[in-house]
Design a protein around this motif. Structure first.
Motif, PDB file in Angstrom:
ATOM      1  N   TYR A 162       6.298   5.381  -2.367  1.00  0.00           N
ATOM      2  CA  TYR A 162       5.530   4.167  -2.609  1.00  0.00           C
ATOM      3  C   TYR A 162       4.404   4.521  -3.568  1.00  0.00           C
TER       4      TYR A 162
ATOM      5  N   ASP B  54       1.217   2.684  -6.413  1.00  0.00           N
ATOM      6  CA  ASP B  54       0.449   1.510  -6.848  1.00  0.00           C
ATOM      7  C   ASP B  54       0.207   0.522  -5.701  1.00  0.00           C
TER       8      ASP B  54
ATOM      9  N   THR C 175       0.661  -5.280  -2.507  1.00  0.00           N
ATOM     10  CA  THR C 175       1.544  -5.099  -3.644  1.00  0.00           C
ATOM     11  C   THR C 175       1.833  -3.611  -3.784  1.00  0.00           C
ATOM     12  N   TYR C 176       3.011  -3.281  -4.285  1.00  0.00           N
ATOM     13  CA  TYR C 176       3.417  -1.879  -4.373  1.00  0.00           C
ATOM     14  C   TYR C 176       4.663  -1.736  -5.234  1.00  0.00           C
ATOM     15  N   ARG C 177       4.978  -0.493  -5.541  1.00  0.00           N
ATOM     16  CA  ARG C 177       6.244  -0.119  -6.180  1.00  0.00           C
ATOM     17  C   ARG C 177       6.919   0.872  -5.244  1.00  0.00           C
TER      18      ARG C 177
ATOM     19  N   THR D 107      10.415   3.381  -4.796  1.00  0.00           N
ATOM     20  CA  THR D 107      11.602   3.985  -5.401  1.00  0.00           C
ATOM     21  C   THR D 107      12.277   4.860  -4.353  1.00  0.00           C
TER      22      THR D 107
ATOM     23  N   ASP E 142      14.584   0.918  -7.425  1.00  0.00           N
ATOM     24  CA  ASP E 142      13.250   0.930  -8.010  1.00  0.00           C
ATOM     25  C   ASP E 142      12.805  -0.522  -8.011  1.00  0.00           C
ATOM     26  N   ALA E 143      11.843  -0.856  -7.160  1.00  0.00           N
ATOM     27  CA  ALA E 143      11.464  -2.255  -7.000  1.00  0.00           C
ATOM     28  C   ALA E 143       9.947  -2.383  -6.932  1.00  0.00           C
ATOM     29  N   THR E 144       9.479  -3.540  -7.375  1.00  0.00           N
ATOM     30  CA  THR E 144       8.098  -3.907  -7.085  1.00  0.00           C
ATOM     31  C   THR E 144       8.172  -4.850  -5.898  1.00  0.00           C
TER      32      THR E 144
ATOM     33  N   TRP F 264      10.962  -8.188  -2.499  1.00  0.00           N
ATOM     34  CA  TRP F 264      11.163  -7.146  -3.502  1.00  0.00           C
ATOM     35  C   TRP F 264      11.786  -7.755  -4.742  1.00  0.00           C
ATOM     36  N   LYS F 265      11.392  -7.237  -5.890  1.00  0.00           N
ATOM     37  CA  LYS F 265      12.020  -7.630  -7.147  1.00  0.00           C
ATOM     38  C   LYS F 265      12.603  -6.377  -7.753  1.00  0.00           C
ATOM     39  N   GLN F 266      13.920  -6.371  -7.917  1.00  0.00           N
ATOM     40  CA  GLN F 266      14.600  -5.186  -8.441  1.00  0.00           C
ATOM     41  C   GLN F 266      15.140  -5.446  -9.830  1.00  0.00           C
TER      42      GLN F 266
END
Length: 167
Positions: free
Chosen positions: A115, A117, A130-132, A134, A144-146, A165-167
């Protein structure tokens, strides 16, 4: 004398504008969760307390610590996951036991999860994270998603974790 007044007036207006901005702009603080820096944005002490509760949740979530999670979630806690294989609507689980089950499923199926950001943005009894993220899913491959999670708090306990999640 008029030159001095002209010079002071803009500085005075600027000072008032800065003072007013600081009254309404959120306070940004940083803390560490599982050794990683996390920014917390909260406009007041109540919102900061909500974000701090979520930070405690994230510590328990990262380690699948049932006791730590039970201390911060309500008896009717609900988690709406971002996805479910074959079902675009996601998956919903209730309670700490079911959440621990999902975390154990992930540990057996996911590798190299990171995880980054991570940020918490609080307003009253709601906190957005909010996060990223992988990693590698042994069944479907690398991801790999935000992401964004919405947490709702009632009576000092987290009642909802709604994940996207947005991939």
């Amino acid at each position: 004398m008029s030159k001095v007044r002209k010079g002071l007036l803009p500085l005075g207006i600027m000072a008032i504008a800065l003072a007013c901005t600081s009254c309404t702009s959120p306070s940004v603080k940083s803390l560490r969760i599982m050794g990683q820096p996390v920014e917390i944005e909260a406009p007041d002490a109540h919102a900061f307390a909500s974000a701090s509760l979520v930070a405690r949740f994230l510590e328990g979530f990262a380690t699948a610590d049932s006791a730590a999670l039970t201390a911060v979630v309500s008896d009717d806690f609900t988690w709406h996951l971002h996805t479910r294989r074959g079902d675009y609507r996601g998956r919903t689980v209730n309670g700490v036991g079911a959440m621990i089950g999902i975390l154990q499923e992930r540990r057996s199926a996911w590798r190299d999860v990171r995880y980054a950001d991570v940020r918490l943005i609080a307003s009253g009894d709601r906190v957005f994270q909010t996060y990223r993220v992988t990693g590698n899913d042994l069944e479907s491959g690398p991801f790999d998603a935000t992401g964004i999670d919405l947490y709702e708090i009632r009576n000092g306990k987290i009642t909802l974790k709604d994940s996207y999640w947005k991939q």
